[in-house]
Motif scaffolding. Sequence first.
Motif, short mmCIF file in Angstrom:
data_model
loop_
_atom_site.label_atom_id
_atom_site.label_comp_id
_atom_site.label_asym_id
_atom_site.label_seq_id
_atom_site.Cartn_x
_atom_site.Cartn_y
_atom_site.Cartn_z
N PRO A 31 -3.02 -9.17 -3.88
CA PRO A 31 -3.61 -8.39 -5.42
C PRO A 31 -4.79 -9.21 -5.90
O PRO A 31 -5.69 -8.64 -6.36
CB PRO A 31 -2.40 -8.34 -5.98
CG PRO A 31 -1.10 -9.07 -4.92
CD PRO A 31 -1.62 -9.15 -4.28
N ALA A 76 0.71 -0.98 -0.29
CA ALA A 76 0.01 -0.20 -0.06
C ALA A 76 0.75 1.09 0.19
O ALA A 76 1.64 1.14 1.08
CB ALA A 76 -1.10 0.19 1.43
N PRO A 99 -1.19 -0.84 -9.88
CA PRO A 99 -2.34 -0.85 -9.05
C PRO A 99 -3.51 -1.46 -9.55
O PRO A 99 -3.91 -1.40 -10.24
CB PRO A 99 -2.70 0.78 -7.65
CG PRO A 99 -1.12 1.32 -8.45
CD PRO A 99 -0.99 0.69 -10.34
N SER A 100 -4.27 -2.47 -8.32
CA SER A 100 -5.32 -3.03 -8.24
C SER A 100 -6.46 -2.02 -7.98
O SER A 100 -7.32 -2.10 -8.55
CB SER A 100 -5.31 -4.42 -7.81
OG SER A 100 -4.21 -5.52 -7.76
N VAL A 122 -7.46 2.21 -6.14
CA VAL A 122 -6.75 3.70 -6.23
C VAL A 122 -8.03 4.20 -5.33
O VAL A 122 -9.52 4.30 -5.91
CB VAL A 122 -6.59 4.08 -7.52
CG1 VAL A 122 -6.15 5.89 -6.83
CG2 VAL A 122 -5.43 4.14 -8.56
N TRP A 148 -2.68 6.01 -13.81
CA TRP A 148 -2.12 4.97 -12.35
C TRP A 148 -2.25 4.16 -12.15
O TRP A 148 -1.29 2.88 -12.19
CB TRP A 148 -2.09 5.74 -11.29
CG TRP A 148 -2.01 7.43 -11.29
CD1 TRP A 148 -0.85 7.76 -11.56
CD2 TRP A 148 -2.68 8.78 -10.52
NE1 TRP A 148 -0.69 9.89 -12.02
CE2 TRP A 148 -1.73 9.99 -10.49
CE3 TRP A 148 -3.51 8.32 -9.54
CZ2 TRP A 148 -2.27 10.89 -9.91
CZ3 TRP A 148 -3.31 9.11 -8.82
CH2 TRP A 148 -3.08 10.59 -9.44
N VAL A 163 3.38 -1.52 -6.12
CA VAL A 163 2.40 -0.84 -5.67
C VAL A 163 1.08 -2.02 -5.91
O VAL A 163 -0.07 -1.74 -6.92
CB VAL A 163 1.68 1.27 -5.80
CG1 VAL A 163 0.35 0.67 -4.77
CG2 VAL A 163 3.36 0.92 -5.15
N THR A 164 0.37 -2.57 -4.87
CA THR A 164 -1.73 -3.22 -5.42
C THR A 164 -2.61 -2.03 -4.91
O THR A 164 -3.39 -1.63 -5.79
CB THR A 164 -1.40 -4.09 -4.10
OG1 THR A 164 -0.39 -5.33 -3.92
CG2 THR A 164 -2.88 -5.21 -3.72
N LEU A 165 -2.14 -1.12 -3.76
CA LEU A 165 -3.53 -0.55 -3.31
C LEU A 165 -2.32 1.70 -3.65
O LEU A 165 -1.91 1.26 -2.68
CB LEU A 165 -4.12 -0.40 -2.10
CG LEU A 165 -4.86 0.00 -1.55
CD1 LEU A 165 -6.18 0.63 -2.26
CD2 LEU A 165 -5.96 0.46 0.07
N LEU A 166 -3.14 2.09 -3.63
CA LEU A 166 -2.42 3.12 -3.64
C LEU A 166 -3.73 4.37 -3.18
O LEU A 166 -5.05 4.24 -3.96
CB LEU A 166 -2.07 3.93 -5.11
CG LEU A 166 -1.99 5.48 -5.76
CD1 LEU A 166 -0.69 6.01 -4.15
CD2 LEU A 166 -1.69 6.30 -6.93
N LEU A 176 4.84 2.07 -9.20
CA LEU A 176 3.35 2.36 -9.47
C LEU A 176 2.91 0.48 -9.83
O LEU A 176 1.99 0.09 -9.47
CB LEU A 176 2.25 2.59 -10.16
CG LEU A 176 2.29 4.03 -10.42
CD1 LEU A 176 1.42 4.92 -10.85
CD2 LEU A 176 1.99 4.44 -8.16
#
Length: 302
Positions: free
Chosen positions: A261, A152, A204-205, A207, A199, A179-182, A176
Amino acid sequence: MIVVAGEALIDLVPQGPGALASLRPALGGGPYNTAVALGRLGSPTAFCSRVSSDAFGEALLDGLRAAGVDVSGVQRGDEPTTLAVATIDTHGSAAYSFYVDGTADRLFAAPTALPAGTRAVSFGTCSLVLEPGASAYEELMRAAAGQGVFTALDPNIRAGLIPDADAYRARFLKWLPSVTLLKLSEEDARWLGGTPREWLAAGPSAVVITRGGDGLTVLTRDGAEYSVPGEKADVVDTIGAGDTVNAALLHGLAAQDALSPAALAGLDAGGWTRLLRFAARAAAITCSRAGAEPPYAHELDG
């Protein structure tokens, strides 16, 4: 185990209006607040940082221990603790000036391994700006992602600490893919430029965008978008509100067994709505009291 990686510092919080208002020291730092909030919510949490051996450093560790956070992996140093001087506007919003030269947290070194049972690692704020520690945290982020660990990121932009905005924006884009969660605020999103969809395409999965009293919105890689309104609160200040959202999101995802993820990508409308409402409630409680004082689990029951 959720690991929170980043700085711990002392916020000097004004007790009234004006530049010469009395200042009260308070435990702080975005990652530190996130770790405390996770501990108070009941999530098994470890803090990954470098903390001074001065009196402020001892107080910071005591605050983590009181919240039930594992500090066995915290590095120590004789350098002083970072100080952040806050100013509060008429709406309770905080702005910061930082005293960071030669401080202990900047000399963080990436650990050789994460704690046993680590399910997620959270990153953000000053620790990803100030070298040489920033590169060490970046190394840890990439290593965790490479091992399939949920990551995260909350950039939590402090523009006054960033000497080259364009260089930072370019570096942000390079994070990015790991990153899984932004999660970021509307203000941070505007400062960074780009769009959530851009993004998401980079890695990420999901945002999550925080919109202050207007609530939260999540956008997912499969094109879904869900929003919830903010919770009403008598705002004292907003210190720690975003950090509380970070913790609530991670805690809520763990409760839904979605700290991977694949599981995050499979979260449906009901799961996201419950999660965002929980985060909004937690942040409202933090805003209702002075300084970064995130809620305990019993305050969010029901």
